[in-house]
Write a protein that holds these residues in place. Structure first.
Motif, PDB file in Angstrom:
ATOM      1  N   GLY A 290       4.681   3.407  -5.386  1.00 45.82           N
ATOM      2  CA  GLY A 290       4.297   2.059  -5.806  1.00 45.82           C
ATOM      3  C   GLY A 290       4.378   1.102  -4.639  1.00 45.82           C
ATOM      4  N   ALA A 291       4.036  -0.150  -4.911  1.00 46.63           N
ATOM      5  CA  ALA A 291       4.111  -1.171  -3.870  1.00 46.63           C
ATOM      6  C   ALA A 291       5.533  -1.249  -3.338  1.00 46.63           C
ATOM      7  CB  ALA A 291       3.703  -2.524  -4.447  1.00 46.63           C
ATOM      8  N   LEU A 292       5.641  -1.463  -2.045  1.00 48.23           N
ATOM      9  CA  LEU A 292       6.967  -1.563  -1.437  1.00 48.23           C
ATOM     10  C   LEU A 292       7.331  -3.029  -1.269  1.00 48.23           C
ATOM     11  CD1 LEU A 292       6.591   1.220   1.213  1.00 48.23           C
ATOM     12  CD2 LEU A 292       8.202   1.181  -0.658  1.00 48.23           C
ATOM     13  N   TRP A 293       8.584  -3.315  -1.559  1.00 46.07           N
ATOM     14  CA  TRP A 293       9.020  -4.707  -1.428  1.00 46.07           C
ATOM     15  C   TRP A 293       9.934  -4.914  -0.235  1.00 46.07           C
ATOM     16  CZ3 TRP A 293       5.995  -7.625  -3.866  1.00 46.07           C
ATOM     17  CH2 TRP A 293       5.517  -7.306  -5.153  1.00 46.07           C
ATOM     18  N   THR A 294      10.628  -3.876   0.177  1.00 48.75           N
ATOM     19  CA  THR A 294      11.683  -4.123   1.144  1.00 48.75           C
ATOM     20  C   THR A 294      11.996  -2.890   1.980  1.00 48.75           C
ATOM     21  OG1 THR A 294      14.000  -4.773   1.334  1.00 48.75           O
ATOM     22  CG2 THR A 294      13.381  -3.614  -0.660  1.00 48.75           C
ATOM     23  N   VAL A 295      12.531  -3.122   3.164  1.00 49.03           N
ATOM     24  CA  VAL A 295      12.898  -2.058   4.084  1.00 49.03           C
ATOM     25  C   VAL A 295      14.082  -2.542   4.919  1.00 49.03           C
ATOM     26  CG1 VAL A 295      11.341  -2.761   5.958  1.00 49.03           C
ATOM     27  CG2 VAL A 295      11.946  -0.351   5.707  1.00 49.03           C
TER      28      VAL A 295
ATOM     29  N   ASP B  21       0.808  -1.227   0.000  1.00 46.64           N
ATOM     30  CA  ASP B  21       0.000   0.000   0.000  1.00 46.64           C
ATOM     31  C   ASP B  21       0.843   1.280   0.000  1.00 46.64           C
ATOM     32  OD1 ASP B  21       0.955   0.105   2.559  1.00 46.64           O
ATOM     33  OD2 ASP B  21      -0.978   0.072   3.556  1.00 46.64           O
ATOM     34  N   HIS B  22       2.130   1.206  -0.326  1.00 43.21           N
ATOM     35  CA  HIS B  22       3.014   2.368  -0.564  1.00 43.21           C
ATOM     36  C   HIS B  22       3.520   3.047   0.715  1.00 43.21           C
ATOM     37  CE1 HIS B  22       0.650   3.089  -4.607  1.00 43.21           C
ATOM     38  NE2 HIS B  22       0.888   1.828  -4.345  1.00 43.21           N
ATOM     39  N   VAL B  23       3.110   2.585   1.880  1.00 43.06           N
ATOM     40  CA  VAL B  23       3.456   3.282   3.120  1.00 43.06           C
ATOM     41  C   VAL B  23       4.336   2.394   3.995  1.00 43.06           C
ATOM     42  CG1 VAL B  23       2.539   4.402   5.183  1.00 43.06           C
ATOM     43  CG2 VAL B  23       1.286   4.553   3.042  1.00 43.06           C
TER      44      VAL B  23
ATOM     45  N   GLY C 120      10.993  -0.267  -3.706  1.00 42.37           N
ATOM     46  CA  GLY C 120       9.726  -0.811  -4.147  1.00 42.37           C
ATOM     47  C   GLY C 120       9.536  -0.773  -5.634  1.00 42.37           C
ATOM     48  N   ALA C 121       8.291  -0.965  -6.028  1.00 43.63           N
ATOM     49  CA  ALA C 121       7.943  -1.097  -7.438  1.00 43.63           C
ATOM     50  C   ALA C 121       7.928   0.249  -8.168  1.00 43.63           C
ATOM     51  CB  ALA C 121       6.585  -1.777  -7.561  1.00 43.63           C
ATOM     52  N   ASP C 122       8.158   1.375  -7.452  1.00 42.20           N
ATOM     53  CA  ASP C 122       8.250   2.659  -8.164  1.00 42.20           C
ATOM     54  C   ASP C 122       9.681   2.939  -8.608  1.00 42.20           C
ATOM     55  OD1 ASP C 122       9.350   3.079  -5.706  1.00 42.20           O
ATOM     56  OD2 ASP C 122       8.290   4.941  -5.271  1.00 42.20           O
TER      57      ASP C 122
ATOM     58  N   ILE D 168      12.890  -2.408  -7.136  1.00 41.44           N
ATOM     59  CA  ILE D 168      13.868  -2.813  -6.129  1.00 41.44           C
ATOM     60  C   ILE D 168      13.256  -3.934  -5.295  1.00 41.44           C
ATOM     61  CG2 ILE D 168      15.333  -2.018  -4.237  1.00 41.44           C
ATOM     62  CD1 ILE D 168      15.731  -0.549  -6.914  1.00 41.44           C
ATOM     63  N   LYS D 169      13.948  -5.058  -5.232  1.00 43.29           N
ATOM     64  CA  LYS D 169      13.386  -6.196  -4.507  1.00 43.29           C
ATOM     65  C   LYS D 169      13.945  -6.352  -3.099  1.00 43.29           C
ATOM     66  CE  LYS D 169      10.838  -8.823  -6.192  1.00 43.29           C
ATOM     67  NZ  LYS D 169       9.380  -8.755  -6.268  1.00 43.29           N
ATOM     68  N   ARG D 170      15.112  -5.779  -2.851  1.00 42.79           N
ATOM     69  CA  ARG D 170      15.694  -5.995  -1.534  1.00 42.79           C
ATOM     70  C   ARG D 170      16.704  -4.891  -1.236  1.00 42.79           C
ATOM     71  NH1 ARG D 170      15.763 -10.251   2.553  1.00 42.79           N
ATOM     72  NH2 ARG D 170      14.030 -11.043   1.374  1.00 42.79           N
ATOM     73  N   VAL D 171      16.679  -4.339  -0.037  1.00 42.87           N
ATOM     74  CA  VAL D 171      17.741  -3.433   0.418  1.00 42.87           C
ATOM     75  C   VAL D 171      18.268  -3.974   1.738  1.00 42.87           C
ATOM     76  CG1 VAL D 171      16.911  -1.311  -0.693  1.00 42.87           C
ATOM     77  CG2 VAL D 171      16.075  -1.911   1.577  1.00 42.87           C
ATOM     78  N   GLU D 172      19.553  -3.751   1.984  1.00 46.42           N
ATOM     79  CA  GLU D 172      20.109  -4.170   3.266  1.00 46.42           C
ATOM     80  C   GLU D 172      21.349  -3.348   3.583  1.00 46.42           C
ATOM     81  OE1 GLU D 172      20.030  -8.429   4.313  1.00 46.42           O
ATOM     82  OE2 GLU D 172      22.026  -8.118   5.151  1.00 46.42           O
TER      83      GLU D 172
END
Lengths: 335, 281
Positions: A53-58, A31-33, A71-73, A96-100
């Protein structure tokens, strides 16, 4: 054990992360948040707005000052944890699928999707661990995944290697300074994607989860498979618990397959396996959709899971969890 | 009167001022608090919420970093909200019992096996006597066109009084005693019947309400001793009790006591009559 139910998201959760001290949980969903929660009582500290856009990772740096999300943006964004202020945006051609963050927090890794003629890449940025610092625009390192795109990646102990899990079930080991590939081994079933990679406390070994219904404990030095945990459902996530020698696996029938499968019952549970004996020791139910991510409190006192149902469930372990020992472990403790 | 001047709708004004009583907090003796709050729902109805809570102060020593972060001001969607979890985003789920155990898998399998058996027994209970389907005979779609299994007399011969139990066996013209007739074996007015049962400790209960269940009788009579058998005669068509039952005890003394106490006992809207069963002839 009474779980705390966090219902701040409107769509499926994609990742949840504890801060280094375990006091704040960060959650991202489609949900972008981004939401930040206090793990102790489930109080929401705040939300981070800006993604399109949709978020994939944090991920959060070890000092809990900077927060990175992707994310997908097609952006990686850097946030101030305390105020929710957007500090920096890096643009990419694909999602972006993954951040670390690296263990010292001075480097940030991002995994980009393979799409529209672009290869999947792993990029690394040097980060200045200050809120008002002018962050770099260009990545200091770029690894192109020519064979199979990376789905997950992370820094090993002292940031020596970058370990990546791929879509074809292989795991590769790169030098974190020169980007040279040392190893690439097929750890999981060929051509079945690896869905998660999480580290042990000291980052000398990690656990991978795969759609092939297994999770594996792998050494970071030589990518040797140490342990295998076999389940009956595709896995989305796997985590290693400190204090107790357990692993937590999360998964379930993919959301799109749920209506076409009859045996849906009992699949949407967090599964606890003994890390050494590779044996299932219990399950925690609660979600009514597949678990997309499980994260463990760094001090081993609890865990939280984010599900396709849009909820985060925060669990604080009770006494029975800490008291549980195998017969041999009890014998060992006596000596 | 500046408040009134700012608002044109006097009805709404009244609603807010008088319609919602202030929240009441009462301290109970056992250390809990009762909080009564009122609010008006979207559809205009007033809702009273009563919550009874117990407050426990848990002190925790944490890292100074963590303590500092706990004091941070809220931001984003939470900006300006009061300290503490908000009810719209945070709730406590139902209690989950999580006990790790060795060979968890095996124990879980055992349980499911047991449940499967239980389910099988449950399913087996319902069997249609007409078409052997898994529904009650009265619900059978063929009940008007087919005779019950094993009964030679078709249903449309006009022998309405000839119940399945009373129908002659497949044997033909020779006389078949009632208890040997087909269909009589399932249930019915079998008093002892072909089984040699020790009826010395069996009570005959009559004037039983037609809504009674065997379980009710068992509960009532097991107060006096170990009940080995409860038989409640039921009407085949309606599945309602016919008004009499047999209750067997393991011990005749218990039976005697039950007979004495339960005779004249009011059950449902009727008064039970309890006596020792006579040996069937």
């Amino acid at each position: 054990m009474r779980p705390i139910l966090l219902s701040g998201h409107e769509r499926a959760l994609t990742q949840v992360k504890y801060s280094r001290d375990g006091d704040i949980i960060f959650s991202v969903s489609k949900d972008h948040v981004i939401c930040a929660w206090f793990s102790i009582n489930g109080e929401r500290l705040g939300t981070y707005h800006g993604h399109q856009g949709a978020l994939w990772t944090v991920d959060v740096d070890p000092s809990t000052t900077l927060l990175a999300s992707g994310g997908a943006d097609n952006t990686i964004r850097l946030w101030e944890v305390k105020t929710g202020r957007l500090l920096k945006t890096w643009d990419f051609p694909t999602a972006i699928k993954r951040v670390e963050f690296s263990p010292d927090g001075r480097r940030l890794l991002g995994v980009t999707e393979k799409r529209m003629g672009y290869l999947g890449t792993i990029v690394v940025f040097d980060i200045i661990l200050e809120v008002d610092a002018d962050q770099t625009n260009e990545p200091s390192l770029r690894i192109e995944c020519t064979e199979s795109k990376a789905t997950v990646a992370g820094f090993s102990y002292v940031g020596k290697y970058i370990i990546a899990g791929h879509e074809d079930g292989t795991v590769s080991q790169y030098d974190a300074k020169t980007a040279e590939q040392y190893l690439n081994l097929t750890v999981h079933e060929p051509d079945i994607p690896i869905t998660d990679l999480q580290w042990s406390a000291d980052r000398t070994y990690f656990i991978t989860a795969s759609k092939d219904k297994t999770a594996k404990l792998v050494s970071a030095v030589d990518l040797e498979v140490l342990k295998t945990y076999v389940t009956d459902t595709p896995l989305n996530s796997a985590a290693i618990t400190p204090v107790k020698d357990f692993v937590i696996l999360g998964g379930g029938q993919a959301a799109m397959d749920v209506t076409t499968t009859s045996a849906r019952q009992g699949k949407f549970e967090a599964r606890f396996y003994h890390k050494i004996f590779e044996e299932e020791i219990g399950r925690v139910r609660g979600h009514f959709g597949p678990l997309n991510y499980v994260a463990v409190h760094p001090e081993g006192t609890g865990y939280c899971s984010g599900g396709e149902d849009g909820y985060v469930r925060v669990h604080h372990f009770d006494k029975a969890y800490f008291d549980f020992l195998y017969e041999v472990e009890r014998e060992q403790a006596k000596i | 009167m500046s408040k009134v001047a700012g608002r044109t709708d006097w009805a709404e004004e009244e609603d807010e001022d008088i319609g919602i009583p202030p929240p009441q907090i009462t301290k109970n003796k056992d250390g809990t608090e009762t909080i009564v709050t009122y609010h008006i729902r979207e559809d205009g109805k007033k809702v009273k919420t009563t919550r009874r809570i117990k407050k426990t102060v848990i002190k925790q020593v944490v890292n100074p970093r963590v303590a500092e972060r706990k004091q941070w001001a809220k931001f984003g969607n939470e900006k300006g909200k009061a300290a503490g979890p908000q009810t719209d985003t945070t709730s406590v789920a139902e209690n989950i019992v999580f006990r790790p155990m060795a060979n968890w898998k095996a124990s879980a399998d055992d349980k499911s096996e047991h449940e499967k058996k239980k389910a099988a027994v449950k399913d087996a209970k319902i069997k249609c006597r007409i078409c052997s389907g898994d529904h009650w005979t009265t619900k059978c779609p063929f009940k008007d066109t087919m005779a019950p299994e094993g009964a030679d007399t078709p249903a449309d011969l006009g022998l309405d009084d000839a119940e399945p139990a009373g129908g002659l066996g497949a044997g033909g013209s020779s006389y078949v005693p009632p208890h040997l007739r087909k269909g009589g074996a399932g249930s019915g007015e079998r008093m002892g019947g072909k089984y040699e049962r020790d009826d010395l400790a069996t009570l005959r209960v009559t004037n039983v309400s037609e809504f009674a269940e065997e379980g009710d009788l068992r509960d009532m009579f097991s107060r006096f001793g170990h009940v080995t058998r409860v038989f409640l005669a039921k009407d085949r068509e309606t599945q309602r009790a016919k008004g009499f039952a047999f209750v067997s005890f393991a011990d005749r003394a218990d039976a005697a006591k039950a007979c004495e106490k339960m005779d004249g006992y009011g059950f449902g809207h009727l008064i039970l009559r309890v006596e020792f069963a006579r040996k069937s002839t």
